[in-house]
Design a protein around this motif. Structure first.
Motif, PDB file in Angstrom:
ATOM      1  N   ARG A 118       0.828  -1.211   0.000  1.00  0.00           N
ATOM      2  CA  ARG A 118       0.000   0.000   0.000  1.00  0.00           C
ATOM      3  C   ARG A 118       0.862   1.261   0.000  1.00  0.00           C
ATOM      4  NH1 ARG A 118      -4.201  -2.349   4.364  1.00  0.00           N
ATOM      5  NH2 ARG A 118      -5.531  -3.469   2.902  1.00  0.00           N
ATOM      6  N   MET A 119       1.895   1.274   0.823  1.00  0.00           N
ATOM      7  CA  MET A 119       2.766   2.458   0.868  1.00  0.00           C
ATOM      8  C   MET A 119       3.480   2.674  -0.460  1.00  0.00           C
ATOM      9  SD  MET A 119       4.523   2.691   4.616  1.00  0.00           S
ATOM     10  CE  MET A 119       5.016   4.407   4.440  1.00  0.00           C
ATOM     11  N   LEU A 120       3.887   1.590  -1.093  1.00  0.00           N
ATOM     12  CA  LEU A 120       4.591   1.678  -2.373  1.00  0.00           C
ATOM     13  C   LEU A 120       3.630   1.876  -3.546  1.00  0.00           C
ATOM     14  CD1 LEU A 120       7.206  -1.138  -1.823  1.00  0.00           C
ATOM     15  CD2 LEU A 120       7.721   1.292  -2.173  1.00  0.00           C
ATOM     16  N   ARG A 121       2.337   1.721  -3.281  1.00  0.00           N
ATOM     17  CA  ARG A 121       1.307   1.843  -4.313  1.00  0.00           C
ATOM     18  C   ARG A 121       1.542   0.854  -5.459  1.00  0.00           C
ATOM     19  NH1 ARG A 121       2.283   7.099  -2.502  1.00  0.00           N
ATOM     20  NH2 ARG A 121       0.466   8.073  -1.554  1.00  0.00           N
ATOM     21  N   VAL A 122       1.799  -0.398  -5.049  1.00  0.00           N
ATOM     22  CA  VAL A 122       1.942  -1.482  -6.021  1.00  0.00           C
ATOM     23  C   VAL A 122       0.927  -2.569  -5.682  1.00  0.00           C
ATOM     24  CG1 VAL A 122       4.397  -1.044  -6.471  1.00  0.00           C
ATOM     25  CG2 VAL A 122       3.757  -2.697  -4.716  1.00  0.00           C
ATOM     26  N   PRO A 123       0.451  -3.306  -6.678  1.00  0.00           N
ATOM     27  CA  PRO A 123      -0.480  -4.409  -6.397  1.00  0.00           C
ATOM     28  C   PRO A 123       0.165  -5.429  -5.456  1.00  0.00           C
ATOM     29  CG  PRO A 123      -0.345  -3.961  -8.763  1.00  0.00           C
ATOM     30  CD  PRO A 123       0.729  -3.150  -8.104  1.00  0.00           C
ATOM     31  N   THR A 124      -0.665  -6.069  -4.650  1.00  0.00           N
ATOM     32  CA  THR A 124      -0.146  -6.998  -3.635  1.00  0.00           C
ATOM     33  C   THR A 124       0.574  -8.195  -4.228  1.00  0.00           C
ATOM     34  OG1 THR A 124      -2.289  -8.086  -3.530  1.00  0.00           O
ATOM     35  CG2 THR A 124      -1.850  -6.365  -1.894  1.00  0.00           C
ATOM     36  N   HIS A 125       0.305  -8.531  -5.484  1.00  0.00           N
ATOM     37  CA  HIS A 125       0.968  -9.680  -6.108  1.00  0.00           C
ATOM     38  C   HIS A 125       2.296  -9.299  -6.784  1.00  0.00           C
ATOM     39  CE1 HIS A 125      -1.358  -7.799  -9.325  1.00  0.00           C
ATOM     40  NE2 HIS A 125      -0.429  -8.269 -10.145  1.00  0.00           N
ATOM     41  N   ARG A 126       2.617  -7.995  -6.835  1.00  0.00           N
ATOM     42  CA  ARG A 126       3.847  -7.541  -7.477  1.00  0.00           C
ATOM     43  C   ARG A 126       5.029  -7.756  -6.557  1.00  0.00           C
ATOM     44  NH1 ARG A 126       2.457  -4.447 -11.933  1.00  0.00           N
ATOM     45  NH2 ARG A 126       4.347  -4.483 -13.122  1.00  0.00           N
ATOM     46  N   TYR A 127       6.114  -8.183  -7.112  1.00  0.00           N
ATOM     47  CA  TYR A 127       7.338  -8.396  -6.341  1.00  0.00           C
ATOM     48  C   TYR A 127       8.175  -7.123  -6.316  1.00  0.00           C
ATOM     49  CZ  TYR A 127       6.806 -13.461  -5.907  1.00  0.00           C
ATOM     50  OH  TYR A 127       6.380 -14.711  -5.567  1.00  0.00           O
ATOM     51  N   ARG A 139       9.871   7.818  -8.555  1.00  0.00           N
ATOM     52  CA  ARG A 139       9.631   6.394  -8.325  1.00  0.00           C
ATOM     53  C   ARG A 139       9.959   6.094  -6.871  1.00  0.00           C
ATOM     54  NH1 ARG A 139       6.993   6.761 -12.384  1.00  0.00           N
ATOM     55  NH2 ARG A 139       7.628   5.946 -14.406  1.00  0.00           N
ATOM     56  N   GLN A 140       9.114   5.290  -6.236  1.00  0.00           N
ATOM     57  CA  GLN A 140       9.217   5.107  -4.790  1.00  0.00           C
ATOM     58  C   GLN A 140       9.969   3.844  -4.389  1.00  0.00           C
ATOM     59  OE1 GLN A 140       5.159   5.357  -3.484  1.00  0.00           O
ATOM     60  NE2 GLN A 140       5.140   7.566  -3.674  1.00  0.00           N
ATOM     61  N   MET A 141      10.559   3.920  -3.211  1.00  0.00           N
ATOM     62  CA  MET A 141      11.170   2.776  -2.542  1.00  0.00           C
ATOM     63  C   MET A 141      10.897   2.920  -1.059  1.00  0.00           C
ATOM     64  SD  MET A 141      15.165   3.924  -2.799  1.00  0.00           S
ATOM     65  CE  MET A 141      15.756   2.467  -2.033  1.00  0.00           C
ATOM     66  N   LEU A 142      10.907   1.800  -0.347  1.00  0.00           N
ATOM     67  CA  LEU A 142      10.588   1.796   1.079  1.00  0.00           C
ATOM     68  C   LEU A 142      11.782   1.273   1.861  1.00  0.00           C
ATOM     69  CD1 LEU A 142       8.519   2.010   3.429  1.00  0.00           C
ATOM     70  CD2 LEU A 142       7.796  -0.305   2.845  1.00  0.00           C
ATOM     71  N   ILE A 143      12.176   2.025   2.873  1.00  0.00           N
ATOM     72  CA  ILE A 143      13.294   1.607   3.723  1.00  0.00           C
ATOM     73  C   ILE A 143      12.809   1.541   5.163  1.00  0.00           C
ATOM     74  CG2 ILE A 143      15.616   2.148   4.532  1.00  0.00           C
ATOM     75  CD1 ILE A 143      16.001   3.741   1.930  1.00  0.00           C
ATOM     76  N   ASN A 144      12.977   0.364   5.783  1.00  0.00           N
ATOM     77  CA  ASN A 144      12.693   0.152   7.205  1.00  0.00           C
ATOM     78  C   ASN A 144      14.036   0.103   7.921  1.00  0.00           C
ATOM     79  OD1 ASN A 144       9.673  -1.080   7.280  1.00  0.00           O
ATOM     80  ND2 ASN A 144      10.739  -1.843   5.491  1.00  0.00           N
ATOM     81  N   GLU A 145      14.177   0.858   8.987  1.00  0.00           N
ATOM     82  CA  GLU A 145      15.416   0.847   9.769  1.00  0.00           C
ATOM     83  C   GLU A 145      15.054   0.644  11.228  1.00  0.00           C
ATOM     84  OE1 GLU A 145      17.874   4.157   7.261  1.00  0.00           O
ATOM     85  OE2 GLU A 145      15.895   4.641   8.070  1.00  0.00           O
ATOM     86  N   PHE A 146      15.703  -0.338  11.845  1.00  0.00           N
ATOM     87  CA  PHE A 146      15.451  -0.664  13.243  1.00  0.00           C
ATOM     88  C   PHE A 146      16.731  -0.415  14.023  1.00  0.00           C
ATOM     89  CE2 PHE A 146      12.535  -3.148  10.696  1.00  0.00           C
ATOM     90  CZ  PHE A 146      11.315  -2.873  11.309  1.00  0.00           C
ATOM     91  N   PHE A 147      16.625   0.369  15.082  1.00  0.00           N
ATOM     92  CA  PHE A 147      17.783   0.863  15.825  1.00  0.00           C
ATOM     93  C   PHE A 147      18.028  -0.010  17.049  1.00  0.00           C
ATOM     94  CE2 PHE A 147      15.414   4.309  13.792  1.00  0.00           C
ATOM     95  CZ  PHE A 147      16.347   4.659  12.828  1.00  0.00           C
ATOM     96  N   MET A 148      19.110  -0.744  16.991  1.00  0.00           N
ATOM     97  CA  MET A 148      19.472  -1.627  18.102  1.00  0.00           C
ATOM     98  C   MET A 148      19.873  -0.780  19.307  1.00  0.00           C
ATOM     99  SD  MET A 148      18.926  -4.612  16.845  1.00  0.00           S
ATOM    100  CE  MET A 148      17.603  -3.896  15.899  1.00  0.00           C
ATOM    101  N   PRO A 149      19.783  -1.319  20.517  1.00  0.00           N
ATOM    102  CA  PRO A 149      20.069  -0.534  21.721  1.00  0.00           C
ATOM    103  C   PRO A 149      21.434   0.164  21.694  1.00  0.00           C
ATOM    104  CG  PRO A 149      19.002  -2.572  22.328  1.00  0.00           C
ATOM    105  CD  PRO A 149      19.267  -2.656  20.844  1.00  0.00           C
ATOM    106  N   ASP A 150      22.476  -0.473  21.148  1.00  0.00           N
ATOM    107  CA  ASP A 150      23.791   0.167  21.092  1.00  0.00           C
ATOM    108  C   ASP A 150      23.804   1.394  20.193  1.00  0.00           C
ATOM    109  OD1 ASP A 150      25.177  -1.395  22.951  1.00  0.00           O
ATOM    110  OD2 ASP A 150      25.572  -2.950  21.460  1.00  0.00           O
ATOM    111  N   ALA A 151      22.986   1.412  19.142  1.00  0.00           N
ATOM    112  CA  ALA A 151      22.903   2.598  18.277  1.00  0.00           C
ATOM    113  C   ALA A 151      22.245   3.751  19.018  1.00  0.00           C
ATOM    114  CB  ALA A 151      22.118   2.284  17.007  1.00  0.00           C
ATOM    115  N   LEU A 152      21.237   3.446  19.832  1.00  0.00           N
ATOM    116  CA  LEU A 152      20.520   4.510  20.542  1.00  0.00           C
ATOM    117  C   LEU A 152      21.385   5.196  21.600  1.00  0.00           C
ATOM    118  CD1 LEU A 152      16.975   2.966  21.022  1.00  0.00           C
ATOM    119  CD2 LEU A 152      17.774   4.493  19.237  1.00  0.00           C
TER     120      LEU A 152
END
Length: 187
Positions: A69-78, A171-184
């Protein structure tokens, strides 16, 4: 059915990052979630060139529903799905999950498809017209992670993260970043 992610057993609960929501985040997480520049560059400004990228997963996969949904692509698209660990001497700092649809790879002239162990931020922040369109954040409970992710990043508590939609040449791309405790702990 093939796995959608090395890192995530299921999607965390994402919250839209809106004006005034800062006060609900711990100070240490706020500065990382609202970092306007490259996370890799911020890590390197503290640690130098010792920050390494370890590729954990690199495959064409169908995104999770909210990612589609965020990328605005059909759910079957890779999308090209790249999951990495940024670390310093084996100490986990950031887990990242990037989804790049085919049309974005073409617009970026395929530079994003051949990163190898190069940090994504080195490439995308060099694009003159890179735009940040949308951002969410989460406090990901340990239950969202796969056993492999828990073992790789030594996850034993909730982890703060953000996901950002960037646009390169419209053109869109999605980046998820998770911050480990040592980074914080870093300034």
């Amino acid at each position: 059915m093939p796995t959608k992610s090395f890192l995530l057993a299921h999607e965390p609960h994402w919250i839209a990052a809106r004006q005034g929501i800062h006060q609900h985040l711990p100070d240490s997480a706020q500065s990382w979630i609202y970092e306007p520049g490259s996370i890799t560059q911020r890590l390197r400004s503290y640690y130098g060139d010792g920050v390494k990228v370890e590729i954990l997963f690199l495959e064409w996969q169908a995104p999770f529903l909210s990612e589609s949904r965020m990328l605005r692509v059909p759910t079957h698209r890779y999308a090209l799905t790249r999951e990495v660990l940024l670390h310093i001497n084996g100490k986990p700092l950031i887990l990242a999950r990037t989804l790049i649809p085919e049309r974005t790879l073409r617009a970026a002239r395929r530079n994003l498809a051949h990163l190898g162990n190069r940090p994504l931020g080195e490439v995308i922040f060099s694009y003159p017209k890179l735009q940040r369109l949308e951002m969410d954040f989460t406090e990901a409970e340990p239950s969202v992670w796969t056993e492999a992710a828990i073992g790789t990043a030594h996850i034993g508590q909730s982890v703060w993260g953000r996901r950002t939609i960037y646009s390169i040449r419209h053109r869109q791309m999605l980046i998820n970043e998770f911050f480990m405790p040592d980074a914080l702990l870093l300034p």
